[in-house]
Write an enzyme that holds these catalytic residues in place. Structure first.
Site, PDB file in Angstrom:
ATOM      1  N   ILE A   1       0.824  -1.201   0.000  1.00 46.16           N
ATOM      2  CA  ILE A   1       0.000   0.000   0.000  1.00 46.16           C
ATOM      3  C   ILE A   1       0.863   1.258   0.000  1.00 46.16           C
ATOM      4  O   ILE A   1       0.528   2.265  -0.637  1.00 46.16           O
ATOM      5  CB  ILE A   1      -0.989   0.006   1.189  1.00 46.16           C
ATOM      6  CG1 ILE A   1      -2.022   1.129   1.039  1.00 46.16           C
ATOM      7  CG2 ILE A   1      -0.264   0.142   2.517  1.00 46.16           C
ATOM      8  CD1 ILE A   1      -2.949   0.960  -0.124  1.00 46.16           C
TER       9      ILE A   1
ATOM     10  N   SER B   1      11.658   0.453   7.665  1.00 50.85           N
ATOM     11  CA  SER B   1      11.053  -0.797   7.238  1.00 50.85           C
ATOM     12  C   SER B   1      12.038  -1.930   7.473  1.00 50.85           C
ATOM     13  O   SER B   1      13.247  -1.773   7.246  1.00 50.85           O
ATOM     14  CB  SER B   1      10.660  -0.728   5.763  1.00 50.85           C
ATOM     15  OG  SER B   1       9.997  -1.898   5.353  1.00 50.85           O
ATOM     16  N   ARG B   2      11.520  -3.076   7.910  1.00 49.83           N
ATOM     17  CA  ARG B   2      12.394  -4.216   8.187  1.00 49.83           C
ATOM     18  C   ARG B   2      12.926  -4.857   6.917  1.00 49.83           C
ATOM     19  O   ARG B   2      14.052  -5.361   6.904  1.00 49.83           O
ATOM     20  CB  ARG B   2      11.646  -5.271   9.003  1.00 49.83           C
ATOM     21  CG  ARG B   2      11.294  -4.861  10.415  1.00 49.83           C
ATOM     22  CD  ARG B   2      10.553  -5.968  11.123  1.00 49.83           C
ATOM     23  NE  ARG B   2       9.296  -6.304  10.440  1.00 49.83           N
ATOM     24  CZ  ARG B   2       8.516  -7.323  10.783  1.00 49.83           C
ATOM     25  NH1 ARG B   2       8.870  -8.114  11.771  1.00 49.83           N
ATOM     26  NH2 ARG B   2       7.392  -7.543  10.135  1.00 49.83           N
TER      27      ARG B   2
ATOM     28  N   LYS C   1      -5.703   3.433   6.992  1.00 49.96           N
ATOM     29  CA  LYS C   1      -6.903   2.775   7.512  1.00 49.96           C
ATOM     30  C   LYS C   1      -6.660   1.271   7.633  1.00 49.96           C
ATOM     31  O   LYS C   1      -5.859   0.715   6.874  1.00 49.96           O
ATOM     32  CB  LYS C   1      -8.122   3.078   6.650  1.00 49.96           C
ATOM     33  CG  LYS C   1      -8.060   2.482   5.225  1.00 49.96           C
ATOM     34  CD  LYS C   1      -8.592   1.068   5.167  1.00 49.96           C
ATOM     35  CE  LYS C   1      -8.281   0.411   3.870  1.00 49.96           C
ATOM     36  NZ  LYS C   1      -8.615  -1.024   3.857  1.00 49.96           N
TER      37      LYS C   1
ATOM     38  N   ASP D   1     -11.129  -5.529   6.039  1.00 46.69           N
ATOM     39  CA  ASP D   1     -10.075  -4.613   5.589  1.00 46.69           C
ATOM     40  C   ASP D   1     -10.558  -3.832   4.372  1.00 46.69           C
ATOM     41  O   ASP D   1     -10.470  -2.593   4.355  1.00 46.69           O
ATOM     42  CB  ASP D   1      -8.787  -5.386   5.281  1.00 46.69           C
ATOM     43  CG  ASP D   1      -7.686  -4.474   4.787  1.00 46.69           C
ATOM     44  OD1 ASP D   1      -7.011  -3.852   5.621  1.00 46.69           O
ATOM     45  OD2 ASP D   1      -7.506  -4.359   3.547  1.00 46.69           O
TER      46      ASP D   1
END
Length: 307
Positions: free
Chosen positions: A13, A35-36, A89, A167
């Site tokens: 996303i 971010s991993r 969201k 979702d």
């Protein structure tokens, strides 16, 4: 002032929507990513939020795009650090944790924005204005899509707090609660839960407006081929159909508007304005309806589903 923003969670996303939208929006600049498993191009990269906050002393805002189960802790940490926060969201895994974030943002004097991208679809504002002048008789929502296409390799959506079919379904509820000018309550729900999952793959909701107009919604993650994102409204003075997720509007069968998807740029313009005005924008109506469905819905075991 240009908002210097850092983004946490560089997944699908974020790449598909947030990065292009930020690039298009005046008044905000992406300067860091945490971010991993991914790296942002042309920005400073960090393994986690701790490192990003420590490394970016002049960071103004944090954009949270990681799964909802872990969003509360990150949002709280960013707010305590005095950063404005943009929540993808759904804004959290529970209603109570988002309420707590609102209280904290007010105490810190910073902006908290719970984004509902479908409310910014091209035809939603016109639909809202049309409905405001009419008495609603009934509403039918059909929100059907292919989970394998939209959420490949994302096991978190099937875990507690991952929302399952809600979702995408919450997008429909965000439009519903925007265009209907009175409160919406849940009457009943049926949740189709695969035997090997913790969250529903399908749901049927019965709702009503405060004045008694019936609302029926079907959410399904098993549809292949063309996807369906429709909201049909019957009133005493004609009918309305929002389709393509809110980007096409028909009135009494005639197309009134069809426009491309520009939801995320519109949300970032809203975020820039909120920060400039020192305001908070958190509407929990869509999340409350989902919470109610989980609270009182009847769980219906269904066939095993393999991602």
């Amino acid at each position: 002032m240009t908002i210097r923003a850092g983004l946490l969670g560089l997944g699908k996303i974020a790449r598909d929507q947030h990065l292009p939208a930020i690039e298009k929006t005046a008044g905000i600049e992406l300067v860091a990513v945490a971010s991993r498993n991914a790296q942002g191009e042309g920005v400073n990269n960090y393994p986690d939020l701790d490192a990003m906050l420590a490394g970016e002393g002049d960071l103004d805002a944090v954009i949270l795009c990681q799964p909802p189960q872990v969003r509360y802790a990150a949002a709280r940490q960013a707010l305590l650090a005095g950063k404005h926060v943009f929540l993808e969201k759904p804004p959290g895994a529970t209603v109570s944790e988002v309420d707590a974030l609102v209280t904290l943002a007010k105490a810190q004097g910073v902006t908290l924005y719970a984004s509902w991208h479908s409310r910014y679809a091209a035809a939603v504002a016109q639909a809202k204005a049309w409905i405001a002048e009419r008495a609603v008789r009934s509403i039918d929502i059909q929100w059907r899509e292919d989970v394998r296409h939209w959420h490949p390799g994302q096991p978190w959506i099937w875990e507690p707090g991952g929302f399952g079919v809600f979702d995408p379904g919450i997008n429909a509820l965000s439009i519903l609660t925007e265009i209907v000018p009175e409160p919406v309550t849940l009457l009943s729900a049926e949740l189709d839960v695969p035997e090997n999952k913790q969250a529903p793959i399908g749901a049927a909701l019965r709702m009503a407006t405060a004045s008694g107009a019936a609302i029926d919604a079907v959410f399904d993650w098993r549809q292949t081929g063309p996807q369906t994102w429709d909201i049909a409204v019957e009133t005493e003075q004609g009918s309305l159909l929002l389709s393509e997720g809110g980007n096409m509007l028909r009135l009494d069968g005639e197309v009134q508007m069809k426009a491309p998807d520009e939801e995320y740029p519109a949300m970032y313009r809203r975020f820039v304005d909120l920060v400039a005005g020192g305001a908070i924008d958190v509407d929990l109506a869509p999340l409350r309806l989902v919470a109610d469905a989980f609270l009182c819905g009847r769980h219906c075991p269904t066939a095993t589903f393999e991602d």
